[in-house]
Write a protein that holds these residues in place. Sequence first.
Motif, PDB file in Angstrom:
ATOM      1  N   LYS A   2       0.837  -1.187   0.000  1.00 31.03           N
ATOM      2  CA  LYS A   2       0.000   0.000   0.000  1.00 31.03           C
ATOM      3  C   LYS A   2       0.879   1.246   0.000  1.00 31.03           C
ATOM      4  O   LYS A   2       2.035   1.230   0.381  1.00 31.03           O
ATOM      5  N   ASP A  35       5.275  -6.700   5.422  1.00 31.33           N
ATOM      6  CA  ASP A  35       3.929  -7.219   5.233  1.00 31.33           C
ATOM      7  C   ASP A  35       3.761  -8.466   6.092  1.00 31.33           C
ATOM      8  O   ASP A  35       4.586  -9.387   6.024  1.00 31.33           O
ATOM      9  N   TYR A  45       0.885 -14.453  -2.383  1.00 29.23           N
ATOM     10  CA  TYR A  45       1.710 -13.281  -2.124  1.00 29.23           C
ATOM     11  C   TYR A  45       3.060 -13.406  -2.827  1.00 29.23           C
ATOM     12  O   TYR A  45       3.517 -12.465  -3.485  1.00 29.23           O
ATOM     13  N   PHE A 109      -1.222  -4.894  -7.551  1.00 28.24           N
ATOM     14  CA  PHE A 109      -1.252  -4.478  -6.151  1.00 28.24           C
ATOM     15  C   PHE A 109      -2.570  -4.844  -5.468  1.00 28.24           C
ATOM     16  O   PHE A 109      -2.599  -5.103  -4.272  1.00 28.24           O
ATOM     17  N   ASP A 110      -3.661  -4.876  -6.242  1.00 29.80           N
ATOM     18  CA  ASP A 110      -4.940  -5.321  -5.669  1.00 29.80           C
ATOM     19  C   ASP A 110      -4.843  -6.774  -5.215  1.00 29.80           C
ATOM     20  O   ASP A 110      -5.365  -7.141  -4.146  1.00 29.80           O
ATOM     21  N   ASP A 113      -2.708  -6.825  -2.003  1.00 29.34           N
ATOM     22  CA  ASP A 113      -3.381  -6.289  -0.821  1.00 29.34           C
ATOM     23  C   ASP A 113      -4.296  -7.305  -0.153  1.00 29.34           C
ATOM     24  O   ASP A 113      -4.547  -7.231   1.056  1.00 29.34           O
ATOM     25  N   LYS A 114      -4.799  -8.261  -0.923  1.00 30.04           N
ATOM     26  CA  LYS A 114      -5.680  -9.282  -0.367  1.00 30.04           C
ATOM     27  C   LYS A 114      -4.921 -10.319   0.474  1.00 30.04           C
ATOM     28  O   LYS A 114      -5.536 -11.100   1.194  1.00 30.04           O
ATOM     29  N   ASP A 117      -3.455  -8.085   6.039  1.00 35.19           N
ATOM     30  CA  ASP A 117      -4.226  -6.996   6.636  1.00 35.19           C
ATOM     31  C   ASP A 117      -3.345  -6.053   7.443  1.00 35.19           C
ATOM     32  O   ASP A 117      -3.775  -4.956   7.791  1.00 35.19           O
ATOM     33  N   GLU A 119       0.519  -4.203   7.925  1.00 33.31           N
ATOM     34  CA  GLU A 119       1.818  -3.835   7.368  1.00 33.31           C
ATOM     35  C   GLU A 119       2.465  -2.814   8.294  1.00 33.31           C
ATOM     36  O   GLU A 119       1.789  -2.103   9.034  1.00 33.31           O
TER      37      GLU A 119
END
Length: 255
Positions: A2, A35, A45, A109-110, A113-114, A117, A119
Motif C-alpha cells: 500500500k 507485510d 503473495y 497491487f490489488d 493487498d488481499k 491486513d 503492514e
Amino acid sequence: MKTLKTSILILAAILLIPVLSQAQQNTQAFWVHEDVVKPGMVAEYETVCKELTSNMKKHNIQGLDVIVSNTVDNRYMWVSPISSMADVERPVFKTLAEKMGADKMGALFDRMDKCYDVEHNYVLHLDKELSYMPDGITQTPEGQPYRKFHYFQYAPGNGDAVKEKVKSIKNLFKSKGSKLDYRVYRTGFGYRGEHYMVAIAAKDAADYANKIAANIELLGKEWETMYGDFMDSLIKYESVEGRIRPDMAYSPSNQ
C-alpha cells in the motif's frame, strides 16, 4: 504494498534528514516495509511479488535497491538503503505504472493487498561499529540464505549502558578470533520500543546450530558471564528464523 505517502511520513522526512545524515558516518539507515501475510495467502503473495520483481527488471526501474527476507511467522521485509527520509518519497511505482500500464500495476497491487491486513514501515540503522564481520560487512553473505534474527529490547534510559555491553561482546569475539559473525541494527523511526536487532547468517538451521555451539565452546566461561550480564540489562528478548529471498530482490541493472 500500500502507498507510503502520508502526511506523517512527509513531516518525518523534514525532521529526520539531519539526524540520518549525521548518524551515517558509522551507520547505514534502511527503510523497511513489512507485510504480515495471512498463512493461507503465502503462495499467492510470493507469486505476486515475483511478478512485481519481474516487471521491475523488465523496465529497469531506477531509484530502488531492495533485498527481501521472510520469517517463519510469515513476515516479509523489504529492506532498502536510504540516505535520508526524503528517499521514502521516491516515485518508483509511479514510473513502473507508466512503463507497464497503470491498470496492470493496479491489478497486481490489488492482488497483493488481499494477502495481508497488517503492514509496518520503519527505519533500522546498521551499526558498523557494533557489528562483527572481520571480512567486511555485507547483508547477504554468499551461500548463507538462512537467518536468525535476535531482538534485544532495552529501556531508553539504559541505552548507554547496554551499548557498552554490546561493545564488550564484540571485543570478546575479536580477542578470541570468533568465526561467528553478525550484524547489529538499532531501531529507528516507526519502530515501537528501543531494540538492538542482531542478524546471523548461516547455510541452514543445522549450520547455524553448529556455529553457535562452536562459538560457545571457543568463548568459554567469559562468554557465559558476559552474556548473562547483558541479558540482565534487557526488558525483553525474542528471536525468529528467516531467510533471504533473492528471487524477490531488486536492483537496477546499471548498478
